[in-house]
Design a protein around this motif. Structure first.
Motif, PDB file in Angstrom:
ATOM      1  N   GLU A  66      14.279  71.172 -45.993  1.00 12.87           N
ATOM      2  CA  GLU A  66      13.881  71.443 -44.621  1.00 12.87           C
ATOM      3  C   GLU A  66      13.379  72.867 -44.440  1.00 12.87           C
TER       4      GLU A  66
ATOM      5  N   TYR B 213      23.321  69.193 -42.877  1.00 11.59           N
ATOM      6  CA  TYR B 213      22.407  70.011 -43.667  1.00 11.59           C
ATOM      7  C   TYR B 213      23.220  71.037 -44.463  1.00 11.59           C
TER       8      TYR B 213
ATOM      9  N   ASP C 258      18.705  68.326 -46.393  1.00 12.33           N
ATOM     10  CA  ASP C 258      19.553  67.357 -45.699  1.00 12.33           C
ATOM     11  C   ASP C 258      20.331  66.500 -46.690  1.00 12.33           C
TER      12      ASP C 258
ATOM     13  N   SER D 230      22.931  64.903 -37.980  1.00 12.12           N
ATOM     14  CA  SER D 230      22.677  64.931 -39.423  1.00 12.12           C
ATOM     15  C   SER D 230      23.316  66.165 -40.041  1.00 12.12           C
TER      16      SER D 230
END
Length: 449
Positions: free
Chosen positions: A137, A202, A131, A200
């Motif tokens: 992740e 990524y 991220d 968000s």
């Protein structure tokens, strides 16, 4: 139906409560039976309490249900208050059915997630995702093997293992790719893309070891190059050896040595002269071929700078018009959008444009209304493309497959390295040079930057 039952049950309780209150007033005011009024008033208090609990229990039930949905807690059940009435029983049954549906959907989601994780862990392509803060992740086993680490919580942890690889991955712009060779047994192709999930951002990086593919392509390239070298060298060496042998035979048979003097007739002199001139010409051709090979293998590394591609193309077009292009050839330019800024080596890209435009102009020598169209545009990934299209006779499919092989040419003159050299320059710019052609219609060369 459930809510209708709830409304009827609530209405009955209100009617009974109202009736009890009226009865209480009747006994106290009109009959003066104080004791009976007190007993009925106690009954009214009980009915009010029971009505309050009835309504409050429904609100509590709805609150617990909505909180369970909000926090995805479907372990609880709704059964214990079914004794309060049939409507509560129906409502509890519906809540439990909804929970069962949620539990089933979550179980299926978890199964799909586990399946996806298993697939991701077993593919031969390394996958790495982190991220905006650098927190990892996703990282599969293949990526760990390529990165030579088993502990990776943040992308910055990779700097301790291989700082160069960390810099490449962290600074690689989304939508681009690059090559990196961390060890002799690894030649990594690294691709980056960007995802937005739940607000968000990524970065997803795929890593693939292309060593075996490169080795196979290298073998094929050497085989093709060896064929071309053998063909060109044999075309020169064979006549040179033959003519040298002929000259020796002439000297041995026709030359006369008397009293220290050497003499031969005019015909022998002309044959020897012609043989030596042919040997000289073929030797010069072989030297030119070797020089062309040296130029092909010594391309300088690009010196990148930000330039406006429109200006580069316009300068090359003026150069072509003043040089190889015939005056009747029409050259048009389209820029969509105009004034695009690209990061290139202007000198090397000019060389590519000159080679392609020169070939296009030569392909139009016998074409009526010859036209060259230059189109500059971008795709959805903001990659820049330059199409150079001519309306010449086109290229035969068999030749189209070989035009980028070094020293391959269909012309009576030329070294055959122009297009292969141009393609190599485009690859050094992390782009490519491709061609498509229809015989009798024309040819389009595409530069992808």
């Amino acid at each position: 139906m459930i809510y209708n039952r709830f409304e009827w049950a609530l209405l009955v309780r209100i009617i009974l409560l109202s009736a009890s209150m009226l009865l209480c007033l009747y006994f106290i005011i009109y009959t003066e039976r104080i004791a009976s009024g007190i007993i009925i008033s106690l009954l009214v208090v009980y009915q009010i309490y029971e009505l309050y609990q009835y309504v409050l229990e429904t609100n509590r039930k709805l609150t617990r249900f909505l909180e369970a949905v909000k926090y995805s807690d479907f372990t609880a059940g709704f059964n214990k208050d079914s004794r309060l009435g049939e409507s509560f029983g129906d409502l509890n049954r519906m809540f439990n059915e909804v929970f069962d549906a949620f539990r089933k959907a979550r179980a299926e989601k978890e199964e799909n997630w586990q399946y996806l994780k298993t697939v991701v862990q077993h593919v031969n392509v390394g996958l790495l995702s982190y991220d905006e803060t650098g927190k990892i992740e996703l990282v599969n086993n293949t990526a760990k093997r390529f990165l030579k680490t088993n502990q990776l919580n943040k992308i910055s942890d990779l700097a301790r293992v291989n700082y160069d690889l960390y810099q490449i991955i962290n600074q690689l712009p989304p939508g681009t790719k690059t090559l990196f060779k961390p060890s002799p047994d690894l030649h990594l192709s690294i691709n980056a893309t960007e995802l937005r999930l739940r607000g968000s951002s990524y970065k997803l990086v795929s890593i693939q070891n292309i060593l075996s593919e490169l080795q196979q392509q290298e073998i094929e390239a050497w085989q093709n190059l060896t064929k071309v070298l053998r063909h060109e060298i044999m075309n020169s060496i064979t006549p040179i050896a033959s003519l040298a042998g002929t000259a020796i035979d002439i000297i041995q048979e026709d030359v006369i040595c008397e009293n220290g003097m050497v003499s031969f007739n005019e015909e022998s002199y002309e044959d020897i002269t012609m043989s030596l001139k042919t040997i000289e010409n073929r030797s010069k051709g072989l030297v030119t071929f070797v020089e062309a090979y040296r130029n092909f293998t010594s391309i300088p590394q690009p010196d990148f700078e930000r330039v406006q591609i429109d200006d580069i193309i316009k300068e090359v077009v003026q150069l072509i018009k003043a040089g190889v292009a015939k005056p009747h050839i029409k050259i048009s330019m389209n820029f969509h959008p105009p004034h695009m800024i690209v990061r290139i080596d202007p000198k090397l890209i000019e060389m590519v444009l000159i080679n392609v435009l020169k070939n296009a102009a030569e392909a139009l020598e016998e074409t009526e209304s010859p036209t060259i169209i230059i189109s500059v545009y971008t795709d959805h990934e903001q990659k820049v493309f330059i199409d150079i299209t001519d309306n010449g006779s086109g290229i035969e499919p068999e030749a189209l497959e070989k035009i980028f092989i070094p020293f391959y040419t269909t012309k009576n003159h030329g070294s055959g390295i122009g297009l292969s050299l141009s393609q190599r320059i485009m690859q050094m710019h992390h782009g490519n040079l491709t061609a498509r052609s229809v015989v009798g219609v024309g040819t389009t060369f595409t530069l992808q930057l």
